[in-house]
Motif scaffolding. Structure first.
Motif, PDB file in Angstrom:
ATOM      1  N   VAL A  60       0.849  -1.210   0.000  1.00  0.00           N
ATOM      2  CA  VAL A  60       0.000   0.000   0.000  1.00  0.00           C
ATOM      3  C   VAL A  60       0.873   1.244   0.000  1.00  0.00           C
ATOM      4  CG1 VAL A  60      -1.607   1.352   1.414  1.00  0.00           C
ATOM      5  CG2 VAL A  60      -2.019  -1.101   1.062  1.00  0.00           C
ATOM      6  N   ARG A  61       1.946   1.237   0.811  1.00  0.00           N
ATOM      7  CA  ARG A  61       2.833   2.411   0.874  1.00  0.00           C
ATOM      8  C   ARG A  61       3.529   2.654  -0.468  1.00  0.00           C
ATOM      9  NH1 ARG A  61       4.132   4.821   5.837  1.00  0.00           N
ATOM     10  NH2 ARG A  61       2.855   3.865   7.451  1.00  0.00           N
ATOM     11  N   ALA A  62       3.915   1.579  -1.132  1.00  0.00           N
ATOM     12  CA  ALA A  62       4.564   1.743  -2.445  1.00  0.00           C
ATOM     13  C   ALA A  62       3.579   2.349  -3.451  1.00  0.00           C
ATOM     14  CB  ALA A  62       5.089   0.401  -2.948  1.00  0.00           C
ATOM     15  N   VAL A  63       2.323   1.915  -3.390  1.00  0.00           N
ATOM     16  CA  VAL A  63       1.315   2.470  -4.298  1.00  0.00           C
ATOM     17  C   VAL A  63       1.068   3.943  -3.959  1.00  0.00           C
ATOM     18  CG1 VAL A  63      -1.075   2.317  -5.104  1.00  0.00           C
ATOM     19  CG2 VAL A  63       0.235   0.212  -4.704  1.00  0.00           C
ATOM     20  N   GLN A  64       1.084   4.272  -2.664  1.00  0.00           N
ATOM     21  CA  GLN A  64       0.905   5.680  -2.276  1.00  0.00           C
ATOM     22  C   GLN A  64       2.048   6.538  -2.823  1.00  0.00           C
ATOM     23  OE1 GLN A  64       0.493   5.106   1.932  1.00  0.00           O
ATOM     24  NE2 GLN A  64      -1.750   4.943   1.830  1.00  0.00           N
ATOM     25  N   ASP A  65       3.260   5.986  -2.794  1.00  0.00           N
ATOM     26  CA  ASP A  65       4.408   6.719  -3.356  1.00  0.00           C
ATOM     27  C   ASP A  65       4.202   6.931  -4.860  1.00  0.00           C
ATOM     28  OD1 ASP A  65       7.170   7.814  -3.310  1.00  0.00           O
ATOM     29  OD2 ASP A  65       7.588   6.059  -4.565  1.00  0.00           O
ATOM     30  N   GLY A  68       1.733   9.630  -5.460  1.00  0.00           N
ATOM     31  CA  GLY A  68       2.308  10.952  -5.210  1.00  0.00           C
ATOM     32  C   GLY A  68       3.049  11.464  -6.432  1.00  0.00           C
ATOM     33  N   ARG A  69       3.613  10.531  -7.219  1.00  0.00           N
ATOM     34  CA  ARG A  69       4.387  10.919  -8.404  1.00  0.00           C
ATOM     35  C   ARG A  69       3.552  10.942  -9.677  1.00  0.00           C
ATOM     36  NH1 ARG A  69       9.198   6.791  -6.901  1.00  0.00           N
ATOM     37  NH2 ARG A  69       9.860   7.090  -9.044  1.00  0.00           N
ATOM     38  N   TYR A  70       2.523  10.098  -9.730  1.00  0.00           N
ATOM     39  CA  TYR A  70       1.655   9.996 -10.928  1.00  0.00           C
ATOM     40  C   TYR A  70       0.203   9.954 -10.414  1.00  0.00           C
ATOM     41  CZ  TYR A  70       6.036   7.821 -12.675  1.00  0.00           C
ATOM     42  OH  TYR A  70       7.331   7.514 -12.980  1.00  0.00           O
ATOM     43  N   PRO A  71      -0.381  11.131 -10.115  1.00  0.00           N
ATOM     44  CA  PRO A  71      -1.685  11.158  -9.429  1.00  0.00           C
ATOM     45  C   PRO A  71      -2.814  10.423 -10.154  1.00  0.00           C
ATOM     46  CG  PRO A  71      -0.655  13.324  -9.392  1.00  0.00           C
ATOM     47  CD  PRO A  71       0.186  12.478 -10.297  1.00  0.00           C
ATOM     48  N   GLN A  72      -2.746  10.337 -11.490  1.00  0.00           N
ATOM     49  CA  GLN A  72      -3.846   9.690 -12.230  1.00  0.00           C
ATOM     50  C   GLN A  72      -3.620   8.192 -12.445  1.00  0.00           C
ATOM     51  OE1 GLN A  72      -6.209  11.913 -12.913  1.00  0.00           O
ATOM     52  NE2 GLN A  72      -4.817  13.521 -12.215  1.00  0.00           N
ATOM     53  N   ALA A  73      -2.548   7.664 -11.895  1.00  0.00           N
ATOM     54  CA  ALA A  73      -2.072   6.347 -12.336  1.00  0.00           C
ATOM     55  C   ALA A  73      -3.049   5.194 -12.087  1.00  0.00           C
ATOM     56  CB  ALA A  73      -0.725   6.029 -11.688  1.00  0.00           C
TER      57      ALA A  73
END
Ligand code: COA
Length: 335
Positions: A60-65, A68-73
């Motif tokens: 989950v934390r990796a996806v949050q990161d 943060g870098r690609y908001p629409q991803a």
């Protein structure tokens, strides 16, 4: 308008828990030295998940990161694959636990077990799903809390591993970008060299499983790794019509700097064109390749259009190699 014809990674993120364990920390309770660990492995420190944190938390934390870098991803993601050797539970799949926490309800989800080769295996699976038209955007996660399945009183294994996760979105990308080839292999005859127990009291070769933790024959795994990285790396380059001189960045599984140096020597590829972060994270199993890729994209080393070679190996014994042309855009929305 250019037609999308490749399939590749369009967003990447990673996470490592904040707790740092240095080589000197092991001197307190193991018969070892910081100098021995660094000179034999290249590892200086690694991260440990908290007692109440597990693989889904890392993922989950990796996806949050990544967000943060690609908001629409995550828009339109319709499948989640989690490559892990340390799932939260036998079932449900850790992928589904992560999907629910990041708001992806109703999407497909499954775990992929290929130990340290898992992330690249999952990338190949995702490419296949997108190419077949089964899925449009696949979230691939490599996440582990490997320190929880390693005997912390065993100096031969405890020092090698750390916890962490990486996440990537895989979808169509413009022509000329994305994945160019995969080589995936395994040899279960080597299972006894590296395994972690689950239900069976024996391996098929008769090896009695009498530990609750990861069992490893370090020398055997070392020999296997220095053979299989150049072999599978060369195979995937041949398949993709590439030469070593075409490779801008080599991203190997981060297990031991001596293994990486040996592979670079065999390829005649300078270490300067290799992404190495095992000094800070140790071996995070299925998370090493996306962690290294994520860091090198974030700090600007990996640029749009650059040629990558990624190779991983691990329990199985298993291996996976992949060539990819990095695409710095945002997938099909960009076209
Ligand atoms: N501190 C001090 N001594 C240690 C030690 C430690 N943390 N771990 C092992 N040793 C000892 C061994 O007991 C052995 O002692 P002995 O000669 O009295 O039996 C000695 O160091 C040398 O062991 P050896 O296995 O030959 O060392 P090595 O140079 O091969 O390094 C590894 C050991 C584990 C670092 C190395 O074999 C390796 O990296 N293998 C691959 C493991 C791996 O990558 N696993 C994950 C794959 S995904």
């Amino acid at each position: 308008m250019q037609q999308p014809s490749g399939i590749g990674i369009t967003a990447i993120g990673a996470y490592a828990p904040p707790k740092v364990v240095t080589n000197a920390d092991y001197e307190q309770h193991l018969e070892t030295s910081a100098e021995w660990i660094e000179s034999r492995t290249g590892i200086r420190e690694r991260r440990y998940a908290a007692d109440d944190e597990f693989t889904s938390d890392m993922g989950v934390r990796a996806v949050q990161d990544l967000l943060g870098r690609y908001p629409q991803a995550l828009e339109g993601v319709d499948m989640v694959i989690c490559a892990t050797a340390t799932p939260d539970a036998s079932f449900p799949a850790t992928a589904t636990l992560i999907a629910a926490q990041i708001g992806l309800h109703g999407v497909g989800g499954f775990d992929l077990s290929a130990a340290c080769s898992g992330f690249l295996y999952a990338c190949a699976a995702a490419q296949g799903l997108v190419a077949a038209g089964i899925n449009r955007r696949v979230l691939v996660i490599g996440a582990e809390v490997f320190t929880k399945i390693v005997d912390q009183t065993d100096r031969a294994t405890a020092i090698l591993f750390g916890d962490g996760a990486g996440a990537a979105v895989i979808e169509q990308v413009p022509q000329g970008y994305g994945f160019q080839g995969f080589v995936l292999g395994s040899d279960g005859a080597g299972a006894a060299s590296l395994y972690a127990p689950c239900l069976a009291p024996k391996l098929p070769d008769g090896t009695v499983i009498d530990s609750r933790y990861t069992v490893m024959n370090g020398r055997e795994v070392f020999k296997f790794a220095v053979r299989i990285i150049p072999e599978s790396g060369q195979q995937v380059m041949d398949k993709s019509g590439l030469k070593v001189s075409d490779i801008d960045w080599f991203i190997p599984h981060q297990a031991n700097i001596r293994i990486i140096e040996s592979a670079c020597e065999r390829f005649r590829l300078p270490l300067e064109r290799t992404i190495v972060n095992l000094d800070r994270y140790g071996n995070t199993s299925a998370a090493t390749v996306p962690l290294a890729l994520s860091e090198a994209v974030a700090d600007g080393r990996i640029q749009d259009g650059q040629q990558l070679l990624m190779v991983a190996f691990g329990g199985g014994l298993s291996w996976a190699a992949c060539t990819m042309k990095w695409y710095a855009g945002n997938g099909v929305q960009d076209l």
